[in-house]
Enzyme design. Structure first.
Site, short mmCIF file in Angstrom:
data_model
loop_
_atom_site.label_atom_id
_atom_site.label_comp_id
_atom_site.label_asym_id
_atom_site.label_seq_id
_atom_site.Cartn_x
_atom_site.Cartn_y
_atom_site.Cartn_z
CE LYS A 1 -69.68 -71.12 -59.15
NZ LYS A 1 -68.76 -72.20 -59.76
CD GLN A 2 -71.13 -66.07 -64.74
OE1 GLN A 2 -70.79 -67.13 -64.43
NE2 GLN A 2 -69.88 -66.67 -66.48
#
Ligand SMILES: *Cc1c(COP(=O)(O)O)cnc(C)c1O
Length: 377
Positions: free
Chosen positions: A182-183
């Site tokens: 994920k980011q």
């Protein structure tokens, strides 16, 4: 040969220091790091409350329970997503009612919602796919008209906005996730956000074995779980959250390089578009191969050349569990299924420089040209 994995987290000295200090502190769970991470996150995402959990999936489960969804209820959601966004509806005994997606953004198509509403419909579980918001203006209107709750699966859309408003602030609750691709990451981990104190308190209790609000271990008011985030993960999360703006900025740069280079090959591949009114924070970089291109052969050939790639996403209703449970057949959601056949995630992480992206794109183009004329499946 340089190897390009699909994803790679960005872990620097500050993260290592924070986790090491936490280990030395002796407090490994239910401590100050988790509290701090929740406070920082609520502030960053402009929500009143944030409750840390040990995965996005467990967060979604609790969000469903807090919304009072259970046996006999129906929840409308997208067929094109990671399986957890539908599974969480099943966990509470309710039925996921899939709808098809918008062909440009791959987000759930608001014009298809009303036809799916029945007397049993309680909520819409909106997924903000790949890092950009669904069309929340239209969805919020429909939800209000039919008195449905909105729960946001914002696991892929941290920092993304729609008409200037952050994802995760439209619904009764929303869930973010911090898996390493994920980011931002905490290893495993997730966060439930809400502006409603009773939703936050209920989720907090359920994540901690259903114990009472006075935090006594002696009484368990609800059927709870152990969905707690540990202190090392929270310490990691605090640092990653501090870096979030810069992490997103770099993702945007890598995506812009891909967009720019791939725009030259419209006959082979289309690159992702950001809808008007949206800002995109790029969970993954997913392209769509032109019809007739044999994706499976492309994946194998790319892998031989050191470039990882992956189908993203298969449509949920066609997984064997969903087929067997609900009798779904191919053709039920044609846009989602067509995308599932031709979409491909490419290597995407902030350590990629322009030369890397150029190399990946030229390798992809070479491979696509090779299979362009081959028989499709
Ligand atoms: C990542 C993700 C989740 C949650 O994943 P976890 O691995 O449980 O943290 C849920 N929904 C979507 C759409 C996701 O991409």
């Amino acid at each position: 040969m340089k190897q390009y994995p699909l994803a790679r987290p960005s872990i620097g000295p500050e993260e290592i220091k924070a986790v090491t200090e936490t280990l030395k502190s002796g407090v490994l769970s239910l401590g100050p790091k988790t509290t701090r991470f929740e406070k920082d996150f609520a502030k960053k995402n402009k929500t009143k409350f944030a409750v840390a959990v040990n995965s996005g999936t467990s967060g979604l489960h609790l969000a469903m329970r807090a919304a009072g969804i259970g046996a006999g209820d129906e929840v409308i959601t997208s067929a094109f997503s990671f399986v957890a966004s539908a599974n969480c509806i099943m966990y509470v005994g309710a039925k996921p009612v899939f709808i098809d997606i918008d062909p440009v953004t791959y987000n759930l198509d608001p014009s298809k919602i009303e036809a799916a509403i029945t007397k049993k419909t309680k909520a819409i579980l909106v997924v903000h796919i790949f890092g950009q918001s669904a069309d929340m203006g239209a969805i919020v209107k429909i939800a209000k008209k039919h008195k449905l709750k909105i729960i946001e699966d914002a696991c892929e859309s941290i920092g993304a906005t729609h008409q200037g408003q952050l994802t995760g602030t439209f619904g009764e609750s929303a869930v973010f996730a911090f898996y390493p691709n994920k980011q931002m990451t905490t290893g495993e981990g997730g966060m439930i956000v809400t502006s409603q104190p009773q939703v936050a308190a209920f989720c907090r209790s359920l994540a901690n074995q259903g114990r009472g609000a006075n935090m006594s271990w002696l009484d368990h008011q609800y059927l709870g779980y152990n969905y707690r985030l540990d202190e090392m993960s929270a310490a990691l999360g605090i640092v990653q959250l501090k870096r979030l703006n810069s992490l997103i900025k770099k993702r945007r740069q890598v995506a812009a390089w891909y967009n720019q280079l791939l725009a030259k090959y419209p006959e082979l591949v289309s690159y992702p578009r950001t809808a008007k009114g949206n800002t995109h924070t790029w969970f993954v970089y997913v392209v769509e191969l032109a019809k007739g291109l044999d994706r499976d052969r492309v994946i194998i050939d790319l892998a031989k050349r050191g470039v990882a790639s992956k189908p993203y996403f298969p449509s949920i209703h066609l997984f064997s569990f969903y087929r067997e449970t609900f009798g779904y057949k191919p053709g039920a959601f044609p846009i989602s299924e067509a995308k599932s056949k031709q979409t491909l995630a490419l290597p995407f992480y902030i350590d990629l420089n322009k030369k890397d992206v150029q190399h990946i794109v030229s390798t992809l183009v070479m491979v696509l040209k090779k299979y362009g004329k081959s028989s499709s499946k």
